[in-house]
Design an enzyme around this catalytic site. Structure first.
Site, mmCIF file in Angstrom:
data_model
loop_
_atom_site.group_PDB
_atom_site.id
_atom_site.type_symbol
_atom_site.label_atom_id
_atom_site.label_comp_id
_atom_site.label_asym_id
_atom_site.label_seq_id
_atom_site.Cartn_x
_atom_site.Cartn_y
_atom_site.Cartn_z
ATOM 1 N N SER A 93 0.772 -1.258 -0.042
ATOM 2 C CA SER A 93 0.071 0.067 0.061
ATOM 3 C C SER A 93 0.971 1.312 0.018
ATOM 4 C CB SER A 93 -0.973 0.038 1.023
ATOM 5 O OG SER A 93 -1.947 1.144 1.107
ATOM 6 N N ASP A 138 -8.879 -3.448 -6.349
ATOM 7 C CA ASP A 138 -8.893 -4.272 -5.068
ATOM 8 C C ASP A 138 -9.663 -3.661 -3.906
ATOM 9 O OD1 ASP A 138 -7.337 -2.113 -3.901
ATOM 10 O OD2 ASP A 138 -5.422 -3.208 -3.529
ATOM 11 N N HIS A 194 -7.850 -5.176 -0.641
ATOM 12 C CA HIS A 194 -6.335 -4.671 -0.402
ATOM 13 C C HIS A 194 -5.756 -5.171 0.692
ATOM 14 C CE1 HIS A 194 -3.912 -1.132 -0.856
ATOM 15 N NE2 HIS A 194 -3.887 -0.964 0.296
#
Length: 682
Positions: free
Chosen positions: A258, A584, A637
């Protein structure tokens, strides 16, 4: 019969002294012999008396609390054993063998050291110094873990998670620091894994503390400030060098997730830059120490959700709650003002600005165009388009299913559903100078005090002008954010940039504010290094928003909110005021995959040494049953960190495999098609 009567009397009569016992027995015997006809009466009387006394002696059958507990425990144990039996015996319910166990059996062993870099909010934060209200919390987690302090002392908790509005560093008298070690981000909360499953599988093939490291950092700070305050970048450099030397000069495999992806991109420039601004490693440091960078759920080009966070502290989930329970999150009666407090705290976090979409209209589109404009969410139309692409033209079906107007995703913010569809010629726009002049007008809310969100420093007239029949692209949106959050943007834009470099050899790009933007920096000279873009696809992901002006004009109110009533579009991608694309759930495919698909593919000005790049997409599959938990094939995610295929890729690369040995690119989305539409100088 006499013996029976004697037994009954012994059971019911009072015990007597030993001297009287013989006389009593003799008298009973005499009475029995003389009055044998009275035996039935005596039997009935004594029998009844005996039963009555027995009943008195029996314990009461009242239902007690302990009985309830025992029954509950019994039920739970029974259900548990039943589920365990089903889990072990019935087909289709048994969880597959962990990839680490299977790969170890195939002969894979730990080879290259592994460094993990967590993203925003997933790393734990602990208190080292605080105000009087934080007594008893020394070195206790304020973020990550049980979150009990939210309920026990919420305002104190918020105060200690905030940073200074002017410096972006610690407020006076408060020190909150990142939790060190693997425990920093293995679990976000009890039972909610982040890195735990990947760590466990790495351990199965031989990894441990000496060859595995979690590069924890304070994710609230700007990337350069993590070095200024905590020397985090210096410690990461030293740790990688130590792992390299102590593991037989084996290069390190880095696995960022991320926002950690762009944090490590910043590190790649910092480590080779000369001091005092950089780490002084020199131009060959990355080529010497790093084998591969396996970016998971990368936010390379930003996240549209960050815009909603700055504008109204919202996302699709918050907008949904607001629609279902109006006033719950910002009720004056209940005194909650939840969103106001979220905005107050998050606007002190400079890292939020790092996630604003980068590349302007060139990447994200303008009022009339966007790379994802042909994306279709309606299942019937999507199926037809796939059949059409495979089978050729069918004019009748094409007229029936064709989307008449492409979705204008380039309008990141539209005030009103009608505005999201209007031709650009009919839209009102504000130039940057008009923004600033409107913002400098008199403030009608000067009397508002208390909850600082910067909105109370704007007049209601300016707010009305911003919202009136306007649509904002990434170019005009930055001007808008500078108006509604001037202090935050002024502070944060000293650390981050969101454009596209015209000339990367310009000395200005040596400044650290450009290092986390892949469109304004060069990759290191490391031709043997590999870069992976690994992310989930197949989940509707936020891309742009329909907003409206909030009805309330009271002090300390957020004047804008997502219009959850805006719904329906020809391609089915507008739901609850949010336009969706493929991704995602948090990062659109465009942001996660563009750099590996085009920006860094081959030798480009962003990748002058021709580092090999690979796209590894993981098609989302929801868990089939409750026993699968969050799913072993999830593309979401965070849940993707438990994806079996992703874990296997990481383990194979850590054990020495190359991208070509993994099979090269694995693509399910339209990322290559979208990338071709983006006209960017390479």
């Amino acid at each position: 019969m006499g013996s029976i009567l004697r037994f009954l009397k012994l059971c019911v009569l009072e015990p007597v002294k030993s001297g009287e016992l013989y006389e009593k027995k003799a008298q009973i015997k005499l009475d029995n012999e003389k009055k044998s006809f009275e035996i039935p009466k005596i039997e009935k009387k004594d029998k009844g008396s005996s039963e009555e006394k027995k009943r008195k002696r029996r314990p009461s059958k009242e239902w007690r609390c302990i009985d309830s507990c025992c029954w509950a425990i019994g039920y739970i144990c029974t259900i548990w054993w039943l589920l365990l039996f089903m889990f072990q015996c019935l087909p289709g319910l048994k969880v597959p063998e962990p990839p680490g166990t299977r790969l170890k059996r195939e002969g894979l062993i730990a080879l290259h050291p592994v460094v993990m870099v967590p993203g925003i909010v997933t790393g734990g934060l602990e208190l080292w110094e605080g105000r009087p209200c934080s007594e008893g919390l020394f070195r206790r987690r304020l973020w990550g873990g049980s979150f009990t302090e939210i309920f026990r002392r919420p305002m104190c908790w918020l105060e200690h998670l905030s940073l200074d509005n002017e410096t972006g560093l610690d407020p006076p008298g408060i020190r909150v620091r990142a939790v060190p070690g693997l425990v920093a981000a293995d679990y976000f909360a009890p039972g909610y894994f982040v890195w735990a499953i990947l760590i466990e599988n790495l351990a199965r093939i031989g990894y441990e503390g000496k060859n595995m490291y979690m590069a924890a950092y304070d994710w609230r700070l700007s990337f350069q400030n993590t070095e200024v305050r905590d020397q985090t970048l210096s410690r990461l450099k030293s740790k990688i060098e130590l792992l390299y030397v102590t593991n037989g000069n084996k290069k390190v495999v880095v696995v960022p997730h991320s926002m950690g992806v762009i944090y490590f991109l910043h590190f790649l420039k910092w480590v080779e830059a000369p001091p005092p601004i950089g780490g002084g490693g020199g131009p060959g440091w990355c080529a010497k120490h790093i084998k591969s960078i396996m970016n998971i759920g990368p936010a390379f080009l930003g996240v549209p959700k960050a815009v909603g966070n700055i504008l109204s502290a919202e996302s699709k989930d918050v907008a949904f709650i607001r629609a279902m329970a109006p006033g719950l999150l910002d009720s004056e009666i209940l005194g909650l003002q939840t969103l106001h407090h979220v905005m107050r705290v998050s606007r002190t976090w400079d890292s939020v600005i790092s996630l604003i979409p980068k590349g302007g209209e060139t990447i994200w589109g303008n009022l009339d165009w966007s790379p994802e404009e042909e994306h279709v969410c309606n299942s019937a139309k999507k199926k037809y388009q796939q059949d059409f692409d495979n089978n050729g033209n069918n004019s009748d079906s094409r007229r029936l299913f064709q989307v008449q107007e492409p979705t204008k995703y380039g309008r990141i913010i539209s005030f009103g559903k009608i505005v999201s569809d209007l031709p650009s010629s009919q839209l009102q726009t504000l130039a940057s100078k008009e923004f600033m002049s409107n913002n400098s007008s008199s403030n009608s809310n000067a009397a508002c005090k208390g909850l600082w969100t910067e909105y109370d420093e704007m007049s209601r007239e300016n707010i009305r002008i911003i919202a009136e029949n306007k649509a904002y692209t990434m170019k005009s949106l930055l001007d808008l954010l500078r108006v509604i959050a001037p202090k935050m943007m002024k502070r944060a834009e000293a650390h981050f940039s969101h454009g596209i470099a015209e000339n990367l050899d310009d000395p200005k790009y040596n400044h650290y504010k450009y290092w986390s933007n892949p469109l304004e920096t060069k990759l290191p000279d490391a031709p043997d290094m590999e870069i992976y873009c690994s992310y989930g696809v197949g989940i509707p992901t936020e891309r742009s928003y329909v907003y409206k002006q909030s009805p309330s004009g009271r002090c300390n109110s957020i004047p804008f909110q997502i219009d959850s009533a805006a719904d329906g579009s020809e391609n089915g991608c507008l739901k609850g005021g949010v336009f969706f694309v493929d991704g995602d759930e948090s990062i659109p495919v465009l942001s996660a995959g563009f750099m590996c698909a085009k920006g860094w593919r081959g030798k480009t000005r962003f990748n002058p040494s021709g580092i090999s790049t690979y796209i590894r997409e993981y098609k989302h599959k929801a868990p089939a049953n409750l026993l699968e938990g969050r799913g072993s094939e999830s593309g979401a995610h965070v849940d993707i960190l438990g994806n079996v295929a992703l874990i296997e890729d990481v383990l194979r690369v850590a054990a020495g495999a190359s991208g070509s040995e993994l099979g090269g690119d694995r693509i399910y989305s339209d990322i290559m098609k979208m990338s071709k539409k983006i006209n960017i100088q390479l």
